[in-house]
Design a protein around this motif. Structure first.
Motif, mmCIF file in Angstrom:
data_model
loop_
_atom_site.group_PDB
_atom_site.id
_atom_site.type_symbol
_atom_site.label_atom_id
_atom_site.label_comp_id
_atom_site.label_asym_id
_atom_site.label_seq_id
_atom_site.Cartn_x
_atom_site.Cartn_y
_atom_site.Cartn_z
ATOM 1 N N PRO A 144 -130.753 71.641 19.412
ATOM 2 C CA PRO A 144 -131.402 71.695 20.723
ATOM 3 C C PRO A 144 -131.957 70.353 21.178
ATOM 4 N N LYS A 145 -132.224 70.284 22.487
ATOM 5 C CA LYS A 145 -132.866 69.093 23.031
ATOM 6 C C LYS A 145 -134.273 69.438 23.486
ATOM 7 N N GLN A 146 -135.083 68.417 23.625
ATOM 8 C CA GLN A 146 -136.504 68.595 23.897
ATOM 9 C C GLN A 146 -136.784 69.192 25.273
ATOM 10 N N SER A 147 -136.022 68.804 26.278
ATOM 11 C CA SER A 147 -136.382 69.115 27.662
ATOM 12 C C SER A 147 -136.019 70.523 28.117
ATOM 13 N N ALA A 148 -135.163 71.225 27.366
ATOM 14 C CA ALA A 148 -134.697 72.531 27.847
ATOM 15 C C ALA A 148 -134.693 73.565 26.720
ATOM 16 N N PRO A 149 -135.859 73.883 26.152
ATOM 17 C CA PRO A 149 -135.890 74.783 24.999
ATOM 18 C C PRO A 149 -135.400 76.198 25.310
ATOM 19 N N VAL A 150 -135.641 76.678 26.513
ATOM 20 C CA VAL A 150 -135.206 78.038 26.841
ATOM 21 C C VAL A 150 -133.686 78.090 26.962
ATOM 22 N N TYR A 151 -133.111 77.118 27.632
ATOM 23 C CA TYR A 151 -131.649 77.045 27.741
ATOM 24 C C TYR A 151 -131.011 77.006 26.358
ATOM 25 N N ALA A 153 -132.201 78.074 23.573
ATOM 26 C CA ALA A 153 -132.390 79.361 22.909
ATOM 27 C C ALA A 153 -131.382 80.394 23.413
ATOM 28 N N THR A 154 -131.134 80.396 24.720
ATOM 29 C CA THR A 154 -130.178 81.368 25.254
ATOM 30 C C THR A 154 -128.775 81.087 24.756
#
Length: 243
Positions: A144-151, A153-154
């Motif tokens: 994952p990347k720092q700026s988009a944790p919800v994306y 996760a999905t």
């Protein structure tokens, strides 16, 4: 054409979805596309009059039902279902810059909708001689990347659902493919052109993989990234953290 297939593509009017639409329309298949913006769907119809557009917001239950109803009204089975639609928002939980409605939209569009649509359309997929369900995931599902944790996760959830669904559909005649592209040059990747894969090139490679019957398709640098993640995960995480 005796081998004409019915292809369904969510997010089929822009970016990667539009290129996939182009390829399958040029092959002579019956292509049904879903999008939220009528003008984008109209643009596709100008180039490919044979495409069947459905304007619907898949993040809304009413929109999903409209799309499902339209597909059930078609004459014949679905041969290929490509779950391509996705949204990405930036969140900063540490700074308190979080909008609950955007979190819900990401989870619904990126994860819940592909799962629900697959369940709704299984009867039409089972009618095909050999059907396939395709999920467009992301390398961010694993790193994952720092700026988009919800994306991130999905997309992780989507990849895991794809594998679990593949197990459950063994022996049914329905195959499942998880596509993990490199960063693709779309509106979501604006400003990072030197690090991206063109949507046209990505679409060609995806279609080639599907033609081979691949269950897992990894594009660009993804194979090397996943290999690095296996042997040196901390380095892989550092590389994509600020991407």
């Amino acid at each position: 054409m005796t081998d004409r297939k019915t292809i369904v593509i969510t997010g089929g009017a822009i970016g990667l979805g539009r290129e996939l639409t182009r390829i399958y329309c040029e092959r002579g298949d019956r292509v049904v596309i879903c999008g939220r913006t009528q003008s984008a769907l109209d643009d596709v119809r100008e180039l490919h009059p044979e495409a069947i557009p459905v304007c619907a917001d898949l993040g809304d239950p009413t929109g999903r039902k409209r799309f499902v109803d339209a597909l059930h009204e078609l004459d014949g089975p679905i041969d290929l279902m490509i779950h391509n639609a996705a949204v990405q928002f930036g969140h900063d939980f540490g700074a308190g810059i979080v909008l609950p409605e955007k979190i819900e939209t990401e989870v619904v569009v990126n994860l819940l909708t592909p799962i629900a649509l697959t369940a709704d359309l299984l009867p039409l997929l089972k009618q095909a001689h050999s059907a396939r369900v395709v999920f467009i995931s992301s390398a961010l599902s694993r790193v994952p990347k720092q700026s988009a944790p919800v994306y991130c996760a999905t997309k992780a959830g989507l990849s895991n659902f794809a594998r679990g669904l593949r197990y459950q559909l063994e022996g049914t005649g329905i195959a499942v493919t998880d596509v993990v592209p490199d960063l693709i040059l779309t509106r979501m990747a604006a400003g990072r052109g030197d690090k991206t894969l063109s949507a046209a090139e990505a679409a060609v490679r995806i279609v080639a993989g599907l033609d081979r019957g691949a269950d897992d398709i990894r594009l660009g640098r993804v194979g090397k990234l996943f290999a690095l993640h296996r042997i040196w995960p901390s380095m892989a995480y550092r590389m994509l953290k600020a991407s």
